[in-house]
Enzyme design. Structure first.
Site, PDB file in Angstrom:
ATOM      1  N   ASP A  69       0.844  -1.234   0.033  1.00  0.00           N
ATOM      2  CA  ASP A  69       0.059   0.013  -0.024  1.00  0.00           C
ATOM      3  C   ASP A  69       0.670   1.301  -0.211  1.00  0.00           C
ATOM      4  OD1 ASP A  69       0.805  -0.085   2.729  1.00  0.00           O
ATOM      5  OD2 ASP A  69      -1.265   0.147   3.548  1.00  0.00           O
ATOM      6  N   SER A  70       2.124   0.852  -0.045  1.00  0.00           N
ATOM      7  CA  SER A  70       3.233   2.246  -0.137  1.00  0.00           C
ATOM      8  C   SER A  70       2.986   2.867  -1.763  1.00  0.00           C
ATOM      9  CB  SER A  70       4.595   1.821  -0.284  1.00  0.00           C
ATOM     10  OG  SER A  70       4.780   0.504  -1.079  1.00  0.00           O
ATOM     11  N   ASP A  92      -0.859  -5.990  -0.005  1.00  0.00           N
ATOM     12  CA  ASP A  92      -1.401  -5.388   1.386  1.00  0.00           C
ATOM     13  C   ASP A  92      -2.613  -5.419   1.414  1.00  0.00           C
ATOM     14  OD1 ASP A  92       0.828  -4.746   3.182  1.00  0.00           O
ATOM     15  OD2 ASP A  92       1.463  -3.265   1.738  1.00  0.00           O
ATOM     16  N   LYS A 141      -0.893  -9.187   3.161  1.00  0.00           N
ATOM     17  CA  LYS A 141      -0.113  -8.514   4.281  1.00  0.00           C
ATOM     18  C   LYS A 141      -1.252  -7.876   5.201  1.00  0.00           C
ATOM     19  CE  LYS A 141       3.528  -5.650   3.964  1.00  0.00           C
ATOM     20  NZ  LYS A 141       2.845  -4.449   4.773  1.00  0.00           N
ATOM     21  N   GLU A 160      -1.026  -5.279   8.917  1.00  0.00           N
ATOM     22  CA  GLU A 160      -0.001  -4.618   9.762  1.00  0.00           C
ATOM     23  C   GLU A 160      -0.551  -4.810  11.295  1.00  0.00           C
ATOM     24  OE1 GLU A 160       0.324  -0.330   8.933  1.00  0.00           O
ATOM     25  OE2 GLU A 160       1.281  -0.752   6.885  1.00  0.00           O
ATOM     26  N   GLU A 203       9.830  -3.585  10.083  1.00  0.00           N
ATOM     27  CA  GLU A 203      10.296  -2.145   9.400  1.00  0.00           C
ATOM     28  C   GLU A 203      10.864  -1.133  10.597  1.00  0.00           C
ATOM     29  OE1 GLU A 203       7.236  -0.536   6.939  1.00  0.00           O
ATOM     30  OE2 GLU A 203       8.273   1.337   6.979  1.00  0.00           O
TER      31      GLU A 203
HETATM   32  O1  KIV Z   1       3.524  -0.980   1.588  1.00  0.00           O
HETATM   33  C1  KIV Z   1       4.867  -1.735   1.621  1.00  0.00           C
HETATM   34  O2  KIV Z   1       5.580  -1.308   0.328  1.00  0.00           O
HETATM   35  C2  KIV Z   1       5.317  -2.067   2.641  1.00  0.00           C
HETATM   36  C3  KIV Z   1       6.814  -2.324   2.632  1.00  0.00           C
HETATM   37  C4  KIV Z   1       7.660  -1.309   3.071  1.00  0.00           C
HETATM   38  C5  KIV Z   1       7.262  -3.539   3.360  1.00  0.00           C
HETATM   39  O3  KIV Z   1       4.679  -2.585   3.613  1.00  0.00           O
END
Ligand code: KIV
Length: 271
Positions: A51-52, A90, A120, A122, A189
């Site tokens: 989600d970056s 994510d 993924k 968090e 992280e």
């Molecule tokens: O969103 C993302 O790219 C991430 C990475 C920094 C692990 O969570």
């Protein structure tokens, strides 16, 4: 030789074997087809549709505005370029925090509507039951501890986490809880390298570090960052593997000059 054949897909099992054999896991993010294809052909083990993308693709200050539909859109594009790497997506902010059944439905959307092999999430203890529900129903989940960007308003900054003893102990405990809940790996992280080692040594599942030192089982970076596309972003942990901002700037300026001077296209480049 790697643990898997050339055309075999990397799976959660492959990653577990790699940890067992002390082979480091190389992971990067992707948000589009062409980058994913290049990463896959280069032999990357895991591609994360992070989600970056809210920051590096959409230009937002945080990852919070990213939606489920956007994650699905980008995952579909990325998947078309991936034949070997494990593909993880994510779950964005507010897609799993409200209720466990909603989190399960959204994880299900990712693996039903795209070829991703898992999601993924968090957080630590507070998402353990969510992870249990999703993994018990056959969807692999990767955890994410330390600096968790979806909690930026709670942290107040993107500074290192786990520098105080209490928070460090909580991260170690959370990692164990995620493993017990069924997570197949955990992203760590921006935490001190010694703490990342403590977590890595205490788990049977792999840890994937970003700003967490050399003793994690693998490493991940945000691809546009490691390509040097954003010169303003240079945290200590980031290594530039290219200076793409300069390469692209040169190419764009050359093209503009060529068009203005009428040297592009040439007769040979015309039909
Ligand atoms: O969103 C993302 O790219 C991430 C990475 C920094 C692990 O969570």
């Amino acid at each position: 030789m790697s643990t898997f054949g050339k055309f075999q897909r990397v799976s959660t099992k492959t990653l577990a074997l790699m940890k067992g054999e002390g082979k480091k896991i190389a992971a990067l993010t992707a948000y589009d087809f062409i980058t994913a294809k290049l990463l896959d052909e280069a032999g990357i083990d895991l591609i994360l549709v992070g989600d970056s993308l809210g920051n590096v693709f959409q230009g937002n200050e945080t990852t919070l505005p990213v939606t489920m539909d956007e994650m699905i859109y980008h995952t579909k594009a990325v998947a078309k370029g991936v034949s070997r790497a494990m593909l993880i997506t994510d779950l964005p902010f507010m897609s799993y925090q409200l209720r466990i059944d909603e989190a399960f439905r959204n994880a299900g959307r990712i693996v039903k509507e795209t070829p991703a092999g898992g999601v993924k999430i968090e957080g630590g203890k507070r998402v353990a039951e969510t992870i249990r529900k999703i993994t018990e129903n056959g969807i692999p989940v990767m955890g994410h501890l330390g600096l968790t960007p979806q909690s930026i308003h709670k942290f107040g900054s993107y500074k290192q986490r786990g520098t105080e003893e209490d928070e460090a102990n909580e991260i170690v405990e959370d990692a164990k809880i995620l493993e017990e809940a069924g997570a197949f790996a955990v992203v760590l992280e921006k935490i001190p390298k010694e703490l990342a080692k403590r977590v890595t040594d205490s788990l049977t599942i792999p840890t994937i570090g970003i700003g967490a030192g050399p003793w994690c089982d693998g490493q991940i970076l945000v691809t546009p960052d490691m390509l040097g596309l954003n010169k303003e972003f240079h945290p200590k942990f980031l290594r530039y593997y290219a200076n793409m901002a300069e390469v692209l700037d040169g190419a764009f300026r050359q093209y503009i000059d060529d068009v203005r001077e009428n040297t592009f296209p040439s007769i040979d480049e015309s039909y």
